[in-house]
Enzyme design. Structure first.
Site, mmCIF file in Angstrom:
data_model
loop_
_atom_site.group_PDB
_atom_site.id
_atom_site.type_symbol
_atom_site.label_atom_id
_atom_site.label_comp_id
_atom_site.label_asym_id
_atom_site.label_seq_id
_atom_site.Cartn_x
_atom_site.Cartn_y
_atom_site.Cartn_z
ATOM 1 N N HIS A 1 -1.974 -7.769 2.600
ATOM 2 C CA HIS A 1 -1.911 -8.245 3.987
ATOM 3 C C HIS A 1 -3.018 -7.695 4.873
ATOM 4 O O HIS A 1 -3.151 -8.088 6.022
ATOM 5 C CB HIS A 1 -0.523 -7.984 4.599
ATOM 6 C CG HIS A 1 -0.238 -6.569 5.004
ATOM 7 N ND1 HIS A 1 -0.319 -6.153 6.316
ATOM 8 C CD2 HIS A 1 0.128 -5.487 4.293
ATOM 9 C CE1 HIS A 1 0.011 -4.865 6.394
ATOM 10 N NE2 HIS A 1 0.285 -4.436 5.174
ATOM 11 N N THR B 1 11.732 -7.675 -10.671
ATOM 12 C CA THR B 1 11.178 -9.011 -10.906
ATOM 13 C C THR B 1 9.922 -9.184 -10.066
ATOM 14 O O THR B 1 9.906 -8.856 -8.880
ATOM 15 C CB THR B 1 12.235 -10.083 -10.554
ATOM 16 O OG1 THR B 1 13.376 -9.839 -11.377
ATOM 17 C CG2 THR B 1 11.709 -11.487 -10.786
ATOM 18 N N GLY C 1 0.815 -1.214 0.000
ATOM 19 C CA GLY C 1 0.000 0.000 0.000
ATOM 20 C C GLY C 1 0.848 1.263 0.000
ATOM 21 O O GLY C 1 0.526 2.244 -0.688
ATOM 22 N N CYS D 1 2.107 2.619 13.072
ATOM 23 C CA CYS D 1 3.229 3.534 12.855
ATOM 24 C C CYS D 1 3.337 4.553 13.985
ATOM 25 O O CYS D 1 4.404 5.072 14.260
ATOM 26 C CB CYS D 1 3.069 4.281 11.544
ATOM 27 S SG CYS D 1 2.275 3.302 10.291
HETATM 28 C C1 PLP Z 1 -1.737 -0.471 6.050
HETATM 29 C C2 PLP Z 1 -2.084 0.763 5.311
HETATM 30 C C3 PLP Z 1 -1.204 1.307 4.354
HETATM 31 C C4 PLP Z 1 0.175 0.741 4.101
HETATM 32 O O1 PLP Z 1 0.147 -0.473 3.412
HETATM 33 P P1 PLP Z 1 1.473 -1.386 3.419
HETATM 34 O O2 PLP Z 1 1.147 -2.517 2.511
HETATM 35 O O3 PLP Z 1 1.673 -1.815 4.837
HETATM 36 O O4 PLP Z 1 2.586 -0.539 2.907
HETATM 37 C C5 PLP Z 1 -1.615 2.417 3.652
HETATM 38 N N1 PLP Z 1 -2.822 2.980 3.881
HETATM 39 C C6 PLP Z 1 -3.679 2.499 4.789
HETATM 40 C C7 PLP Z 1 -4.994 3.150 4.978
HETATM 41 C C8 PLP Z 1 -3.341 1.377 5.535
HETATM 42 O O5 PLP Z 1 -4.190 0.913 6.451
#
Ligand code: PLP
Length: 391
Positions: free
Chosen positions: A202, A238, A71, A326
């Site tokens: 995830h 890749t 994300g 975070c």
């Molecule tokens: C978890 C999350 C992300 C980050 O995604 P990752 O795959 O952990 O980098 C971004 N935005 C929101 C709203 C999230 O909940």
């Protein structure tokens, strides 16, 4: 009892997803860019996963899906890629909200250093962005509107279709971070006028380290990761073949069971909210209950520290969060709760519980016992609570 109630941070990998991924972690190890058989099989898996993901978000063409490392990369790419492509066309303005994930907020801040002006829209007490505020903020030089689909701390689901329509009419590109929404609420990029959308596996029982960015055909966007010709020369590296297969499988499972799960989780969620509000004085639910992810609860309990509550709950077998992964670990109150207008001392005593299909009514029974007990215990030696009570 062990209860995992932090599914907004990450989810358990589904056994069915692991099963789908395993061949691509073992015997099918070929590079999808290679021409021989074992590479071609891996490539086919990537391409059929792309078709699945496209179909599940209502995209017209599988080539509008680009796989990323998650994300955060998708958010970075959407914002930096569009802004850099449009900067020399006289566009230097971004509209976002104050309660975005840091993968959006920090990128917007970095674009400010590159000469962009950013409007950070207010979020009201209900945790919802107002479409009319988006409309009022649009200027001729606006390059991009980026508003999250559902908030990761308080679970509020934004009026995305309305915002999308406003952007489309104003001919401004619209990106949404839909990381929390995919698999939990119905999404259709065509019907909702979404130009770019971020998601990550995830958060819906897929593997960590694999996500996707939807980019509507015709949208001008610069590359973020330069290198080889993968992803039609738009995103080098890749392919994470097993991750991509796992993402598509997890998304199929999550969306396939979405309606039933939403009904079950909403019932569980509301029983817990009502139970906690009625047994714990000076408690509040943060954000709208109605426009909310089925599995999200975010509450404040006055007079206690969120961190102490989490540690006590951990000892009682409950994995929960005070906000985003975070920010826990820092003692600053969450920017999301502050954006709702909560005072610092109240925002400190927050608790987020986020449920998945693995949670049960027995878990709710246990939480209804252990949370009030723990809050009462912590309040019993809190000078702040004494002060609140005497007022
Ligand atoms: C978890 C999350 C992300 C980050 O995604 P990752 O795959 O952990 O980098 C971004 N935005 C929101 C709203 C999230 O909940």
């Amino acid at each position: 009892m062990k209860i995992y109630a932090d599914n907004a941070a990450t989810t358990a990998l589904s056994p069915k997803v692991l099963e789908a991924m395993t061949p691509y972690l073992t015997e099918i190890y070929g590079n999808p860019s290679s021409l021989y058989q074992i590479g071609a099989v891996a490539k086919d898996a990537v391409e059929s996963s792309r078709e699945t993901v496209a179909k599940l978000i209502g995209a017209k063409n599988p080539n509008e899906i680009y796989f990323t490392s998650g994300g955060s990369e998708a958010d970075n790419w959407a914002i930096k890629g569009v802004c850099k492509a449009l900067k020399n066309k006289g566009k230097n303005h971004i509209i976002t909200s104050k309660f975005e994930h840091h993968a959006v907020l920090h990128v917007c801040e970095s674009m400010e250093k590159e000469g962009f002006e950013v409007t950070y829209l207010d979020v009201y007490e209900d945790g919802l962005v107002r479409p009319e505020d988006v409309k009022a903020a649009i200027r001729p030089e606006t390059a991009l509107v980026t508003i999250m689909y559902a908030n990761n701390e308080i679970g509020t689901v934004q009026p995305i279709a309305e915002i999308g329509k406003i952007c489309r009419e104003a001919k401004v590109l619209f990106h949404t971070d839909a990381v929390q929404a995919v698999g939990n609420v119905p999404i259709n990029v065509e019907e909702e006028c979404i130009d770019l959308l971020s998601l990550t596996a995830h958060k819906f029982h897929g593997p960590k380290g694999c996500g996707a960015l939807y980019v509507r055909k015709g949208v001008l966007i610069r590359n973020l990761i330069e290198g080889g010709a993968q992803e039609r020369s738009r995103r080098a590296g890749t392919e994470n073949v097993a991750g991509i297969v796992g993402l598509a499988k997890a998304m199929e499972l999550a969306i396939g069971s979405m309606e039933d799960r939403a009904e079950k989780l909403t019932k569980m969620r509301d029983r817990l909210i009502d139970g906690l509000l009625s047994t714990i004085e000076r408690s509040r639910l943060n954000g709208s209950r109605e426009h909310r992810l089925p599995g999200n609860i975010n509450m404040c309990f006055e007079g206690i520290e969120g961190e102490s509550l989490l540690l006590k709950l951990d000892l009682a077998g409950v994995s929960a969060s005070s906000g985003s992964a975070c920010t826990s670990g820092s003692l600053d109150p969450s920017h999301v709760l502050l954006s709702l207008g909560l005072p610092h001392e109240i925002a400190h005593g927050s608790l987020r519980l986020s449920f998945s299909d693995d949670n049960t009514e027995e878990h709710i029974d246990y939480l209804l016992k252990v949370i009030p007990e723990t809050v009462e215990y912590l309040r019993s030696f809190s000078p702040l609570w004494d002060k609140i009570k005497s007022e």
